[in-house]
Design a protein around this motif. Sequence first.
Motif, PDB file in Angstrom:
ATOM      1  N   TYR A 133       0.832  -1.196   0.000  1.00  0.00           N
ATOM      2  CA  TYR A 133       0.000   0.000   0.000  1.00  0.00           C
ATOM      3  C   TYR A 133       0.869   1.249   0.000  1.00  0.00           C
ATOM      4  N   GLN A 134       0.327   2.308  -0.562  1.00  0.00           N
ATOM      5  CA  GLN A 134       0.911   3.623  -0.361  1.00  0.00           C
ATOM      6  C   GLN A 134       0.243   4.204   0.875  1.00  0.00           C
ATOM      7  N   LEU A 135       0.983   4.287   1.978  1.00  0.00           N
ATOM      8  CA  LEU A 135       0.406   4.721   3.243  1.00  0.00           C
ATOM      9  C   LEU A 135       0.182   6.227   3.206  1.00  0.00           C
ATOM     10  N   VAL A 136      -1.053   6.634   3.459  1.00  0.00           N
ATOM     11  CA  VAL A 136      -1.410   8.051   3.365  1.00  0.00           C
ATOM     12  C   VAL A 136      -2.346   8.411   4.515  1.00  0.00           C
ATOM     13  N   THR A 137      -2.439   9.695   4.784  1.00  0.00           N
ATOM     14  CA  THR A 137      -3.411  10.232   5.740  1.00  0.00           C
ATOM     15  C   THR A 137      -4.031  11.465   5.106  1.00  0.00           C
ATOM     16  N   PRO A 138      -4.997  11.274   4.192  1.00  0.00           N
ATOM     17  CA  PRO A 138      -5.574  12.426   3.493  1.00  0.00           C
ATOM     18  C   PRO A 138      -6.393  13.337   4.393  1.00  0.00           C
ATOM     19  N   GLU A 139      -6.823  12.811   5.543  1.00  0.00           N
ATOM     20  CA  GLU A 139      -7.538  13.625   6.517  1.00  0.00           C
ATOM     21  C   GLU A 139      -7.295  13.026   7.894  1.00  0.00           C
ATOM     22  N   PRO A 140      -7.447  13.809   8.960  1.00  0.00           N
ATOM     23  CA  PRO A 140      -7.197  13.271  10.296  1.00  0.00           C
ATOM     24  C   PRO A 140      -8.097  12.073  10.580  1.00  0.00           C
ATOM     25  N   PRO A 141      -7.558  11.024  11.204  1.00  0.00           N
ATOM     26  CA  PRO A 141      -8.385   9.841  11.478  1.00  0.00           C
ATOM     27  C   PRO A 141      -9.424  10.111  12.553  1.00  0.00           C
ATOM     28  N   LEU A 142     -10.514   9.371  12.480  1.00  0.00           N
ATOM     29  CA  LEU A 142     -11.501   9.429  13.558  1.00  0.00           C
ATOM     30  C   LEU A 142     -10.845   9.039  14.871  1.00  0.00           C
ATOM     31  N   GLU A 143     -10.030   7.980  14.842  1.00  0.00           N
ATOM     32  CA  GLU A 143      -9.267   7.523  15.999  1.00  0.00           C
ATOM     33  C   GLU A 143      -7.869   7.138  15.532  1.00  0.00           C
ATOM     34  N   GLU A 144      -6.844   7.563  16.265  1.00  0.00           N
ATOM     35  CA  GLU A 144      -5.497   7.082  15.957  1.00  0.00           C
ATOM     36  C   GLU A 144      -5.461   5.565  16.048  1.00  0.00           C
ATOM     37  N   LEU A 145      -6.144   5.026  17.058  1.00  0.00           N
ATOM     38  CA  LEU A 145      -6.318   3.588  17.220  1.00  0.00           C
ATOM     39  C   LEU A 145      -7.681   3.375  17.859  1.00  0.00           C
ATOM     40  N   PRO A 146      -8.587   2.633  17.210  1.00  0.00           N
ATOM     41  CA  PRO A 146      -9.888   2.379  17.833  1.00  0.00           C
ATOM     42  C   PRO A 146      -9.706   1.821  19.241  1.00  0.00           C
ATOM     43  N   PRO A 147     -10.539   2.242  20.194  1.00  0.00           N
ATOM     44  CA  PRO A 147     -10.296   1.899  21.597  1.00  0.00           C
ATOM     45  C   PRO A 147     -10.530   0.427  21.906  1.00  0.00           C
ATOM     46  N   SER A 148      -9.810  -0.033  22.923  1.00  0.00           N
ATOM     47  CA  SER A 148     -10.061  -1.351  23.496  1.00  0.00           C
ATOM     48  C   SER A 148     -11.196  -1.197  24.498  1.00  0.00           C
ATOM     49  N   LEU A 149     -12.247  -1.988  24.354  1.00  0.00           N
ATOM     50  CA  LEU A 149     -13.447  -1.840  25.166  1.00  0.00           C
ATOM     51  C   LEU A 149     -13.425  -2.781  26.356  1.00  0.00           C
ATOM     52  N   SER A 150     -14.026  -2.344  27.437  1.00  0.00           N
ATOM     53  CA  SER A 150     -14.223  -3.203  28.603  1.00  0.00           C
ATOM     54  C   SER A 150     -15.688  -3.134  28.990  1.00  0.00           C
ATOM     55  N   MET A 151     -16.194  -4.236  29.482  1.00  0.00           N
ATOM     56  CA  MET A 151     -17.583  -4.285  29.914  1.00  0.00           C
ATOM     57  C   MET A 151     -17.691  -3.818  31.357  1.00  0.00           C
ATOM     58  N   PRO A 152     -18.869  -3.393  31.796  1.00  0.00           N
ATOM     59  CA  PRO A 152     -19.071  -3.077  33.208  1.00  0.00           C
ATOM     60  C   PRO A 152     -18.695  -4.261  34.089  1.00  0.00           C
ATOM     61  N   GLU A 153     -18.318  -3.964  35.315  1.00  0.00           N
ATOM     62  CA  GLU A 153     -17.798  -4.992  36.212  1.00  0.00           C
ATOM     63  C   GLU A 153     -18.846  -6.055  36.538  1.00  0.00           C
TER      64      GLU A 153
END
Length: 263
Positions: A133-153
């Motif tokens: 791939y040609q790595l590009v960033t044509p616009e700022p990402p929604l998330e740099e890295l999508p979050p890791s989710l945790s469930m309620p305790e």
Amino acid sequence: MNGVELRPGVFRSQFNLRYSDVQAQGLLSLTAFLDYLQQTAGDHTESLGFGYREQRSQGAFWVLSRLSAEVSRWPEWPQTVQVDTWARGHKGLLALRDYALSQQGQVLARVSSAWVMLKNKRPQRPEAWTNIYQLVTPEPPLEELPPSLSMPEHRPEDWAQNLCYHSRSIDANWNDMDMNAHVNNRISVGWCLAAHRSDFLNAHHIQRLDVNFIGEVFGDQTYNLCWEAPVPSDDLVWNYALFPTGQADPVLRARITWRANRS
């Protein structure tokens, strides 16, 4: 293959919303939205000479690990939309890919995703695979890295025994599987909507979606979908988890921010 290189590193596919792509209100459905993203990413890779068949010949394939999407407006049937995608880079074992869904030049949804390359079922360093791939960033990402989710305790054994606050059983069948013999991600995410009655779904739309794909989801198995309604009840951020019956570890976690439809 459908689509063209819009500009260096950015690939575009166009979709005419079909009757089967929309939900009861005539808006693009969640499963069709995810299908559009998946199809565009696949066509992008195909255009670079490393599509599904080439990957399989090497015992390799991409697996979606995380996804975050923010939707400002859901397109309506029978409109036409464009999906742009580009490979942005990598972080650890995760290869990063972003998307924008637009209509007549207006961006309706932004998406960030993270993928793992498996070869002979082992994770690979993405640098060896993203060089096509040609790595590009044509616009700022929604998330740099999508979050890791945790469930309620809750105690894991409670989740596994289907003792979460709200739950229902879901059977995965042959028709849910893709060519990798797994339940496709658009199907497993779509199961989260089974937590809601039709009157809720008719009165609300998804504004934000975050998903973690943690384990494999197979056909001919029964899963427990667990969810928690927000407290207070006027908060519209819901958490979901999908467990193989009798197991304590989820194969999917999701968080959806709902918004009430305008009257």
